[in-house]
Write a protein that holds these residues in place. Structure first.
Motif, short mmCIF file in Angstrom:
data_model
loop_
_atom_site.label_atom_id
_atom_site.label_comp_id
_atom_site.label_asym_id
_atom_site.label_seq_id
_atom_site.Cartn_x
_atom_site.Cartn_y
_atom_site.Cartn_z
N CYS A 248 22.67 -26.61 13.74
CA CYS A 248 23.56 -27.76 14.00
C CYS A 248 23.67 -28.04 15.49
O CYS A 248 23.57 -29.19 15.93
CB CYS A 248 24.94 -27.50 13.41
SG CYS A 248 25.02 -27.63 11.61
N SER A 251 20.58 -29.66 16.83
CA SER A 251 20.50 -31.05 16.40
C SER A 251 21.44 -31.93 17.21
O SER A 251 21.07 -33.03 17.64
CB SER A 251 20.84 -31.15 14.91
OG SER A 251 20.87 -32.48 14.48
N SER A 254 20.12 -32.39 20.75
CA SER A 254 18.96 -33.29 20.81
C SER A 254 19.38 -34.75 20.76
O SER A 254 18.65 -35.63 21.24
CB SER A 254 17.99 -32.99 19.66
OG SER A 254 18.56 -33.36 18.41
#
Length: 418
Positions: A248, A251, A254
């Motif tokens: 998580c 992500s 990013s």
């Protein structure tokens, strides 16, 4: 018969054994309470509201803090200003606690009238030599971070509020928290000392047994667990928890969200805070029973629902910001055994109740959790005032932040010569 020696507040906190709770007198004595309010609520930065408390020009929110009182107002240029709630004539309170809307601030005693920028505009019968420019309302040091309105009543406020601001402003930015409204708010008076309210908030040792609504979405492992004597199944669950957290956070990073933990909690900190982007269980969207977003109108211009919980602690508040809504809570001590807990649920300013969200879905987790915490604080306060009470030992795995708060509290007392 020898007299019983009453230990000072400083002697009491210095007598605390490391890794143990505070002496009961620090929770129950009136003189300790008064010194706490003076130091921790009138010399430190504290949270007193959100920008949505005063959404339009002329909106006013008045907050009492011990014997002090402040007025928060949005002026005609959309700026939020804060003033001491004291008329510059003979000291009358300008506004009662709570919210209202005004054109100008008018003293109810002799009708001295102040513009929303604090300047005195009218004072009858004062003569031609009277200079109104010397009688403006007294401003209060204010910093707005996201939607959070922090104030400091000291003449020289702690400079390290800049650390909190630099850390949290970019984290809050994607959520556009100033473009929110209050969907629901609550006030609870907990019959316990303010330090016990904060201690309870800083550990999740109790969560699994007492917070079924919260743990539907919240992962108590984020705040510690004992790795000893775990079963193979438990070890696999911990490994899966760590793997999911890492995935998580990668992500989120990013997509430009800052998720790493930042802590400014130690004895060197004045404006104590902690932040982390926490993983939400289940669907990962929001702190709801279903773990899905409660509001279909996401905050800001967000496209992702699975942003977890951007969490912030200060010494008088806790905040949870998710993709669809935010919950902001802060405390004000009222007495040694009474603490006011105010909570506000924020949604996008354009979200429509009954269309984009339902109040029950939005609020049921933290309404239940706040009620459960109220009970836990109250039974703990009662116990600390029992003659049989002796400070117990903290779990090094799940109560490390309680220990840290105790050390910080002692350091701040020492800094003020207590």
């Amino acid at each position: 018969m020898s007299e019983v020696q009453i230990r000072t507040q400083g002697e009491l906190i210095r007598s605390r054994e490391p890794g143990h709770g505070m002496p009961g007198e620090l929770f129950g004595r009136q003189d300790v309470f008064e010194k706490d309010v003076e130091i921790f609520f009138q010399k430190h930065w504290i949270l007193v509201g959100v920008t949505a408390d005063v959404p339009e020009p002329g909106d006013v929110s008045t907050v009492d803090i011990g014997r002090a009182s402040i007025i928060m107002v949005r002026d005609d240029d959309e700026n939020i200003r804060t003033y001491r709630n004291v008329c510059r004539h003979r000291g009358a309170r300008l506004k009662e606690p709570g919210k209202s809307t005004v054109g100008m601030l008018v003293c109810p005693y002799h009708q001295w009238t102040y513009d929303l920028d604090g300047s005195l505009r009218h004072a009858a019968h004062m003569g031609r030599d009277f200079d109104p420019t010397c009688r403006s309302l007294i401003p209060v040091h204010t910093r707005i971070v996201g939607t959070h309105v922090f104030v400091c009543l000291a003449d020289e406020p702690p400079a390290d509020i800049s650390k909190l601001e630099a850390t949290m402003a970019p984290r809050f930015a994607p959520y556009d928290l100033r473009n929110t409204k209050i969907a629901f708010e609550s006030e609870i008076i907990e019959n316990g000392n303010w330090k016990l309210v904060i201690e309870n908030n800083r550990e999740c040792y109790h969560c699994a047994a007492t917070h079924p609504e919260l743990t539907a979405s919240f992962l108590p492992e984020d705040f510690g667990f004992c790795p000893e004597n775990l079963t193979d199944e438990a070890l696999r669950e911990i490994a899966a928890y760590k793997e999911r957290n890492a995935a998580c956070q990668a992500s989120w990073e990013s997509d430009g969200f800052t998720s790493a933990t930042v802590e400014w909690l130690g004895e060197d900190a004045v404006t104590q805070f902690r932040t982390q982007q926490l993983v939400i269980a289940g669907h990962g969207e929001s702190q709801t029973i279903s773990t899905k977003a409660a509001s279909q109108k996401l905050l800001g211009n967000l496209q992702r629902r699975d942003l977890g919980d951007t969490h912030l602690w200060t010494h008088n508040s806790w905040t949870h910001v998710m993709s669809d809504h935010a919950v902001v809570s802060y405390i004000i001590p009222l007495a040694p055994d009474k603490t006011l807990v105010r909570s506000k649920w924020l949604v996008h300013a354009d979200a429509v109740e009954g269309v984009d969200y339902q109040i029950q879905d939005l609020t049921e987790v933290w309404v239940a959790t706040n009620a459960q915490d109220k009970h836990l604080v109250e039974i703990t306060h009662e116990g600390t005032q029992d003659p049989a009470y002796r400070p117990g030992v903290f779990s090094p795995f799940t109560e490390s932040y309680v220990e840290q708060f105790s050390r910080w509290y002692a350091a701040r007392l020492d800094a003020y010569g207590v």
